[in-house]
Scaffold this motif. Structure first.
Motif, mmCIF file in Angstrom:
data_model
loop_
_atom_site.group_PDB
_atom_site.id
_atom_site.type_symbol
_atom_site.label_atom_id
_atom_site.label_comp_id
_atom_site.label_asym_id
_atom_site.label_seq_id
_atom_site.Cartn_x
_atom_site.Cartn_y
_atom_site.Cartn_z
ATOM 1 N N ALA A 38 0.799 -1.231 0.000
ATOM 2 C CA ALA A 38 0.000 0.000 0.000
ATOM 3 C C ALA A 38 0.830 1.279 0.000
ATOM 4 C CB ALA A 38 -0.926 0.001 1.215
ATOM 5 N N ALA A 39 2.142 1.156 -0.033
ATOM 6 C CA ALA A 39 3.005 2.335 0.111
ATOM 7 C C ALA A 39 2.849 3.347 -1.024
ATOM 8 C CB ALA A 39 4.462 1.907 0.237
ATOM 9 N N LEU A 40 2.555 2.884 -2.223
ATOM 10 C CA LEU A 40 2.407 3.820 -3.343
ATOM 11 C C LEU A 40 1.227 4.762 -3.170
ATOM 12 C CD1 LEU A 40 3.287 1.756 -6.523
ATOM 13 C CD2 LEU A 40 4.541 3.690 -5.555
ATOM 14 N N SER A 41 0.249 4.360 -2.396
ATOM 15 C CA SER A 41 -0.905 5.239 -2.182
ATOM 16 C C SER A 41 -0.745 6.105 -0.922
ATOM 17 C CB SER A 41 -2.193 4.413 -2.093
ATOM 18 O OG SER A 41 -2.125 3.527 -0.996
ATOM 19 N N ALA A 42 0.388 5.969 -0.246
ATOM 20 C CA ALA A 42 0.644 6.759 0.961
ATOM 21 C C ALA A 42 0.959 8.212 0.592
ATOM 22 C CB ALA A 42 1.807 6.156 1.740
ATOM 23 N N PRO A 43 0.653 9.142 1.495
ATOM 24 C CA PRO A 43 0.913 10.562 1.227
ATOM 25 C C PRO A 43 2.382 10.920 1.479
ATOM 26 C CG PRO A 43 -0.097 10.330 3.370
ATOM 27 C CD PRO A 43 -0.052 8.947 2.765
ATOM 28 N N LEU A 44 3.274 10.364 0.666
ATOM 29 C CA LEU A 44 4.710 10.618 0.813
ATOM 30 C C LEU A 44 5.156 11.628 -0.227
ATOM 31 C CD1 LEU A 44 5.847 6.909 1.210
ATOM 32 C CD2 LEU A 44 5.571 8.607 3.030
ATOM 33 N N ARG A 45 6.247 12.327 0.112
ATOM 34 C CA ARG A 45 6.755 13.351 -0.793
ATOM 35 C C ARG A 45 8.241 13.189 -1.018
ATOM 36 N NH1 ARG A 45 5.007 18.851 1.631
ATOM 37 N NH2 ARG A 45 6.066 19.527 -0.235
ATOM 38 N N PHE A 46 8.697 13.756 -2.109
ATOM 39 C CA PHE A 46 10.108 13.898 -2.433
ATOM 40 C C PHE A 46 10.868 12.579 -2.381
ATOM 41 C CE2 PHE A 46 8.689 17.936 -0.394
ATOM 42 C CZ PHE A 46 8.510 18.653 -1.570
#
Length: 112
Positions: A38-46
């Motif tokens: 599910a990491a690709l849909s997480a609100p991560l940046r940069f």
């Protein structure tokens, strides 16, 4: 016309919030990492987002460092955060490494 010298440089301490010690101990340059499903849909940046994208297949810390053109210490801090947050996991590590893996790691470290 722009050159590499025109690109703004982000200081390493800005990428880690000034931290130099990873939240997860034992991250060696050869440690293999894989993103959680599910990491690709997480609100991560940069850099965190890029690491998750790269870790869709196993990547070593050294591979990530070379791909991001970031110091190993910086990548270890960011990866440690991602492990703690559950976005990245450490893959099963073999007791011995193949010659090709060692050579690939060596080549990636040299590229830095």
């Amino acid at each position: 016309m722009t050159s590499a010298d025109d690109d703004p440089m982000v200081r390493p301490f800005m990428l880690t919030g000034g931290r130099t010690t990873p939240m997860h101990e034992g991250l060696r340059i050869e440690t293999q990492l894989r993103a959680a499903p599910a990491a690709l849909s997480a609100p991560l940046r940069f850099e965190s987002r890029r690491i998750v994208e790269l870790c869709q297949r196993p990547q070593s810390v050294a591979d990530l460092s070379a791909a991001l053109a970031a110091p190993l210490g910086v990548v270890r801090v960011i990866v440690g955060d991602l492990i703690t947050e559950g976005y990245v996991r450490i893959e099963e590590q073999p007791d011995e490494f193949s010659t090709s893996l060692i050579e690939r790691i060596r080549d990636r470290v040299r590229a830095l």
